[in-house]
Design a protein around this motif. Sequence first.
Motif, short mmCIF file in Angstrom:
data_model
loop_
_atom_site.label_atom_id
_atom_site.label_comp_id
_atom_site.label_asym_id
_atom_site.label_seq_id
_atom_site.Cartn_x
_atom_site.Cartn_y
_atom_site.Cartn_z
N GLU A 1 0.88 -1.21 -0.20
CA GLU A 1 0.01 0.03 -0.09
C GLU A 1 0.81 1.40 0.16
N LEU A 2 1.99 1.25 0.69
CA LEU A 2 2.71 2.33 0.61
C LEU A 2 3.47 2.61 -0.75
N CYS A 3 3.85 1.49 -1.36
CA CYS A 3 4.28 1.71 -2.85
C CYS A 3 3.39 1.97 -3.74
N ALA A 4 1.91 2.19 -3.45
CA ALA A 4 0.95 3.02 -4.44
C ALA A 4 1.55 4.50 -4.48
N TYR A 5 2.19 4.91 -3.69
CA TYR A 5 2.42 6.38 -3.81
C TYR A 5 3.71 6.63 -4.76
N ASP A 6 3.71 7.95 -5.36
CA ASP A 6 4.82 8.39 -6.23
C ASP A 6 5.98 8.80 -5.25
N LEU A 7 5.67 9.29 -4.20
CA LEU A 7 6.66 9.64 -3.21
C LEU A 7 6.47 9.16 -1.60
N GLU B 1 8.04 23.19 1.29
CA GLU B 1 8.58 23.33 -0.24
C GLU B 1 9.47 22.29 -0.57
N SER B 2 10.35 21.56 0.29
CA SER B 2 11.10 20.63 -0.45
C SER B 2 10.21 19.73 -0.59
N TYR B 3 9.12 19.01 0.13
CA TYR B 3 8.24 18.02 -0.15
C TYR B 3 7.57 18.13 -1.65
N VAL B 4 7.10 19.30 -1.52
CA VAL B 4 5.89 19.49 -2.74
C VAL B 4 6.80 19.55 -4.11
N ASP B 5 8.19 20.01 -3.92
CA ASP B 5 9.00 20.15 -5.25
C ASP B 5 9.40 18.68 -5.50
N ALA B 6 9.58 17.95 -4.50
CA ALA B 6 10.06 16.47 -4.82
C ALA B 6 8.89 15.78 -5.29
N LEU B 7 7.53 15.79 -4.88
CA LEU B 7 6.46 15.24 -5.49
C LEU B 7 6.17 15.67 -6.98
N THR B 8 6.53 17.04 -7.28
CA THR B 8 6.43 17.18 -8.70
C THR B 8 7.68 16.48 -9.72
N ARG B 9 8.70 16.01 -9.08
CA ARG B 9 9.67 15.60 -9.84
C ARG B 9 9.77 13.89 -9.59
N ALA B 10 8.95 13.26 -8.79
CA ALA B 10 9.10 12.07 -8.29
C ALA B 10 8.81 11.16 -9.51
N PRO B 11 9.14 9.85 -9.71
CA PRO B 11 8.61 8.96 -10.87
C PRO B 11 7.08 8.96 -10.79
N TYR B 12 6.87 8.90 -12.09
CA TYR B 12 5.48 9.17 -12.36
C TYR B 12 4.96 8.03 -13.11
N ASP B 13 4.13 7.01 -12.67
CA ASP B 13 3.83 5.73 -13.05
C ASP B 13 2.54 6.05 -14.02
N GLY C 1 5.18 -3.84 -8.73
CA GLY C 1 5.11 -3.29 -9.99
C GLY C 1 5.14 -1.69 -10.01
N ARG C 2 5.67 -1.00 -9.00
CA ARG C 2 5.63 0.37 -9.31
C ARG C 2 6.96 0.72 -9.01
N THR C 3 7.21 2.09 -9.41
CA THR C 3 8.46 2.72 -9.24
C THR C 3 8.21 4.03 -8.53
N LEU C 4 8.81 4.23 -7.39
CA LEU C 4 8.58 5.43 -6.58
C LEU C 4 9.72 6.06 -5.97
N LEU C 5 9.68 7.31 -5.33
CA LEU C 5 10.93 7.98 -4.65
C LEU C 5 10.66 7.81 -3.24
N ALA C 6 11.65 7.32 -2.30
CA ALA C 6 11.63 7.61 -0.88
C ALA C 6 12.58 8.63 -0.44
N LYS C 7 12.37 9.43 0.42
CA LYS C 7 13.28 10.54 0.64
C LYS C 7 13.04 10.99 2.32
N VAL C 8 14.01 11.63 2.75
CA VAL C 8 14.17 12.11 4.22
C VAL C 8 13.55 13.67 4.00
#
Length: 465
Positions: free
Chosen positions: A178-184, A453-465, A223-230
Amino acid sequence: MSRLVVVSNRVAPIDEGKQTAGGLAVAVLAALKKTGGIWFGWSGNVVEGESQDQPTLTEAGRLTYATLDLGRRDHDEYYNGFANQTLWPLFHFRLGLIAVSRRTRQGYERVNAWFADRLHPLLRPDDMIWVHDYHLIPFGEELRRKGCTQRMGFFLHTPFPPPELITALPNHADLIRELCAYDLVGFHTVTDLRGFLDYIRQETDGQVEQRGDEETATVRAFGRTLLAKVFPISIDTAQLESIARTSARSRQTERLRESLVGRRLIIGVDRLDYSKGLPQRFEAFEQLLLSYPEHCNRVTFLQVAPPSREDVPEYIAIRRELSELAGRINGRFAEFDWMPIRYLNRSFGQRTLAGFYRAANVGFVTPLRDGMNLVAKEYVACQDPDNPGVLVLSQFAGAARELEEALIVNPFDVEGVADALQRALTMPLPERKERHGALMRRLRNHDIGWWRESYVDALTRAPYD
């Protein structure tokens, strides 16, 4: 710019005149005011019978608050049950307190699906969706099942334990899927991120790619690609500095100072929870008085601990234990004109607490495990830079990774914590100022706006299946 849709278990008060309670509320409101959007979640109301069928929509400028009342059964199974009697102790490394039940797990999944079903009609194709915390892990997957292809991010506000603990949960693979359903997926610390990545490596056929940055990873799993980040959450540093300067002269702060009659003050502020290490903290203060008797009748410990989850048995037990500890310690050391521990089961507003923090010589923040702990940062920001107090901070708080100039302690080492309190109470002014200055530089450079801002910026650039 895409509209932002924020989903959290609770939605902050709508009344703009009210003080928002925490860092999450401050960050969410600022982000939504910038982009426009929806804040969706539980209203905080529990009703008899079924949960509310359709959300209540309230417009406030470019914001829409969408809230739902929970029925009694849904509240008991989703919130009190799986979220707070299973996931909360698990994520705080307390396996002995976990209650495992298929009924509450099914209630957790059911309410997440119900939330997703109610939000779905409100979404636009180009929305960005930001989901918060352990209550709502399945939410993204439920939206995916409904055909949602929007960018979706998740942020975990608790710690994330290593796979050896996660696998104690029945159906743990479902939770990680379920966590891996997200893009970030965002975490507070490198340790939390490592726990997630180690699970992917050890328990799935997934892959982890880190390119020399221990704070960022690309994950391919289920089956998904996502970004995990601190993304370590923070506070509105500048605003709190300003509030503290004003509150230092407030009537409440003056009353507190007058009541101390020249004694020094140690302060702790925590929600009443077994993860906060409050019994060990009381015992460490008792050890301070035993090991350094010169502080008897010269130091007061004020612990503010507003109750929470009052119908959960573990919370009833911790409240009883603390009352008994405070009574025993006060009975042992009190004088006719001095009560060593002031233990208050009530909450105070931000301005009042800011004044109390500024008046305190020591900030006492010693959780047994905590995702971040914003009280530690708030205490530092509220200090008088010309005469700052000292922060005594648990090594198990996420904040310890950033606030290295605090006195870092192991909360299980009662004698060691007592020694740290002694050092804090006797630390010379030049050292206090040097430590405080370093802490403030970090808090000013990495405030709540930086986190948002760091989080929202990363979400806009995260892998997008």
